[in-house]
Design a protein around this motif. Sequence first.
Motif, short mmCIF file in Angstrom:
data_model
loop_
_atom_site.label_atom_id
_atom_site.label_comp_id
_atom_site.label_asym_id
_atom_site.label_seq_id
_atom_site.Cartn_x
_atom_site.Cartn_y
_atom_site.Cartn_z
N GLY A 67 36.34 38.84 37.55
CA GLY A 67 37.77 38.65 37.31
C GLY A 67 38.08 38.62 35.83
N ARG A 98 45.12 44.00 48.52
CA ARG A 98 44.37 44.32 47.30
C ARG A 98 43.42 43.20 46.90
NH1 ARG A 98 49.52 46.13 45.67
NH2 ARG A 98 49.90 44.13 44.65
N THR A 99 43.60 42.02 47.52
CA THR A 99 42.81 40.85 47.10
C THR A 99 41.34 41.06 47.44
OG1 THR A 99 44.73 39.45 47.51
CG2 THR A 99 42.62 38.34 47.28
N ARG A 100 40.49 40.90 46.44
CA ARG A 100 39.05 41.06 46.63
C ARG A 100 38.31 39.80 46.17
NH1 ARG A 100 40.78 44.34 49.29
NH2 ARG A 100 40.39 46.60 49.37
N THR A 153 48.45 36.28 48.99
CA THR A 153 47.36 37.24 49.20
C THR A 153 47.93 38.54 49.79
OG1 THR A 153 46.97 36.29 51.38
CG2 THR A 153 45.61 35.47 49.59
N GLY A 165 45.48 37.40 42.42
CA GLY A 165 44.48 37.89 43.36
C GLY A 165 43.86 39.23 43.06
N CYS A 166 44.41 39.99 42.10
CA CYS A 166 43.82 41.29 41.80
C CYS A 166 43.99 41.63 40.33
CB CYS A 166 44.42 42.39 42.68
SG CYS A 166 46.10 42.86 42.21
N GLY A 171 38.81 40.16 40.83
CA GLY A 171 38.45 41.53 41.19
C GLY A 171 37.39 41.49 42.28
#
Length: 357
Positions: free
Chosen positions: A321, A268-270, A265, A298-299, A317
């Motif tokens: 995603g 930027r991970t959302r 992680t 993760g992004c 996202g």
Amino acid sequence: MRMKTKVIQIGDRVIGGGNPILIQSMCNTKTEDVTATVAQILKLEQAGCDIIRVAVPTLEAAAALKEIKKQIHIPLVADIHFDYRLAIAAMENGADKIRINPGNIGSKERVKAVVDRAKELHIPIRVGVNSGSLEKGLIEKYGGVTAEGLVESALEKTALIEQMGYDNLVISIKSSDVMMCVKAHELIHSQTSFPLHVGITEAGTLTSGNIKSAVGLGLILHQGIGDTIRVSLTGDPVEEIKSAKLILRTLGLRKGGIEVVSCPTCGRTRIDLIGLANQVENMVTEFDQLNVKVAVMGCVVNGPGEAKEADLGIAGGIGEGLLIKKGEIVKKLPEAELLPALRAELKALAAAQEKGE
């Protein structure tokens, strides 16, 4: 290169002789509770367990083996300490193998009674030696518990059984000291042709146990030593199977099965990447017949590029995603639909493989 050892049959499976390394676990249920024990074994079978061991501390537990055997599909090993009568009862009730330490079974006559019954029924014996139960004389001889002492103890015990006219044997020499365990296996493999059951005993909880087992088993197996393994963890035995499979695949000793890779992680991970990766790892156990790589990213910035070496991937996202195949974006989906979409892709791959496409 794998060391060539004697081939030993355990139920309908074989170990040794360069055959595939089989994965073992041990039930933590009361063996007398047939329903609970069978339920746990069936879960372990589904996870990929090849051989299962149960504790036999009472005659009631030994008797329960007969009913347990009827309901499971993998070889059943009985673990016996101290009472030779339990070893005999376990074999008579259908155990496919017994695990004993001749040193705590008692007199030579009692050990011979067990060996004679095993010989009559053609049941293999695993001779187990642990660092925690090493004989006082060997501790004094080597100035403590050592790899050399473990090896000498194991070889003395197998020699005793061989003198009784039986050589259907498997050896295990386990220690919670990882490097002592590694050294013991390096010493013993050139001194015996019996197959070796490898594991780090009392390795600990999920985190510490996995690290110690991965290091210890990795060092031993990479030298071609070992015929069957158990990852000993304090917890759900299903976790032992997952870890063992991953260790074997990482070393190139087992093919097939889905490899899950996931990015660490970052800022930027959302998306709940940790939760998602764990869900994916659990889900893919249904598709053990597939030999594919699945990426969980993760992004959406670097996800497609980082997942290009994977067969399938998902990248998160903000509330949504991407589903990715071979580095190409297939579709954008709401976060809640990512896991079902990935599962559908895996089902399609499994169906195509079954048809030979």
